[in-house]
Design an enzyme around this catalytic site. Structure first.
Site, PDB file in Angstrom:
ATOM      1  N   LEU A  30      46.704  27.615  39.861  1.00  0.00           N
ATOM      2  CA  LEU A  30      46.202  28.668  38.983  1.00  0.00           C
ATOM      3  C   LEU A  30      47.231  29.790  38.949  1.00  0.00           C
ATOM      4  CD1 LEU A  30      43.927  30.012  37.277  1.00  0.00           C
ATOM      5  CD2 LEU A  30      43.057  30.996  39.409  1.00  0.00           C
ATOM      6  N   HIS A  47      36.821  51.764  38.740  1.00  0.00           N
ATOM      7  CA  HIS A  47      37.964  50.858  38.864  1.00  0.00           C
ATOM      8  C   HIS A  47      37.750  49.849  39.996  1.00  0.00           C
ATOM      9  CE1 HIS A  47      40.238  52.946  35.846  1.00  0.00           C
ATOM     10  NE2 HIS A  47      40.166  54.087  36.489  1.00  0.00           N
ATOM     11  N   ASP A  98      38.584  46.453  29.767  1.00  0.00           N
ATOM     12  CA  ASP A  98      38.317  47.827  29.344  1.00  0.00           C
ATOM     13  C   ASP A  98      36.876  48.230  29.639  1.00  0.00           C
ATOM     14  OD1 ASP A  98      38.947  50.276  28.190  1.00  0.00           O
ATOM     15  OD2 ASP A  98      38.361  49.627  26.183  1.00  0.00           O
TER      16      ASP A  98
END
Length: 289
Positions: free
Chosen positions: A147, A50, A33
């Site tokens: 991963l 972003h 956030d």
């Protein structure tokens, strides 16, 4: 780049090794956030915030890799985000397409690192071309196991739980399972995250103290860290501090782990296999359209 290879200083490596001497969470979730507020603070357009946020994700994945964290789940795009301006939503979809195309360009590196990418969410809500690129990435990396990166895209926990309930009800209607088979374990296995363990640690940046409809079922016993930093400003020291907090709370977390095992019938196992095959077929269909 999906996982950057920026050099770490000797002091950073030393601190990572100190933290690794303790118990490292196997699965860490991030609510990334603060991208838009970072853009405002930096006099950028919101969409540029972003881009900075994705760059930070790439760095963070490297740090997680160095720490030995095996699984990472990130909240990339909420269903609620579709309510934002058309310009911002369109840009986010274009950014997603660009990054998933980039993933194909970096295929050799991704395969060498053994990164398995899963996308959790309601993919039917996405544009067809975005869906196709996502499906291709999921198929390409499905056998990797060093991963695991789970990307929550077009996701909310309420939608996830609703979908799980619908699948269970459909299973009862078809006679694949019985009403008595429904329990907490079955619900967990019908979620988008059915192949993941529950997160050990959840980190939310930006100082907001809420979960924003993210993994509400899965974080029932997760250590939560609210970091007072915007996501693009998140750094290695914030991550190490979060892991250290988890280590301090580990004994308390363990007190509430379930000790009773729930046994499942062959019928239930076949139903879960049926759901898995159905999801795989759907991903294959998205990749071919």
């Amino acid at each position: 780049m999906w996982i950057v290879e920026s050099p770490l200083s000797y002091f950073q490596k030393f601190c990572i090794n100190i933290v690794k001497a303790g118990r490292v969470p196997r699965h860490v979730a991030f609510i990334m956030d603060g991208n838009r507020r970072y853009a405002t603070k930096s006099n950028m357009r919101k969409v540029e915030g972003h881009v900075k946020g994705f760059d930070k994700l790439s760095q963070t994945l490297q740090w997680c890799f160095e720490l030995g964290i095996q699984e990472v789940t990130v909240y990339a795009f909420s269903i609620e985000n579709f309510k934002r301006s058309k310009e911002e939503v369109d840009y986010l979809m274009e950014l997603a397409k660009e990054k998933f195309r980039k993933l194909h360009d970096e295929k050799n590196k991704i395969m060498e690192l053994g990164v398995c990418i899963r996308v959790i969410g309601n993919l039917d809500l996405l544009p067809e071309d975005t869906r196709k690129l996502i499906a291709e990435a999921v198929i390409m990396t499905k056998d990797n196991n060093k991963l695991f990166l789970n990307i929550a895209f077009a996701y909310t926990s309420r939608d996830e739980l609703t979908t799980a309930v619908k699948n269970i009800l459909k299973g009862v209607e078809l006679g694949l399972i019985n009403p008595d088979d429904i329990n907490e374990k079955l619900i967990s296995q019908c979620l988008y995250t059915n192949h993941s363990r529950d997160p050990d640690l959840l980190v939310r940046t930006s100082g907001e103290v809420r979960f924003s409809d993210f993994l509400l079922w899965q974080i029932w016993n997760t250590n939560v860290c609210f970091a007072e930093v915007l996501w693009p400003d998140f750094c290695l020291w914030h991550l190490l501090a979060s892991v250290f907090q988890y280590q301090r709370c580990y004994a308390d977390i363990q007190k509430y782990q379930p000790t009773q095992k729930i046994e499942q019938s062959t019928k239930v196992k076949k139903f879960l296999q049926y759901l898995d095959e159905k999801r795989s077929a759907q991903i294959e269909m998205y990749a071919k359209t």
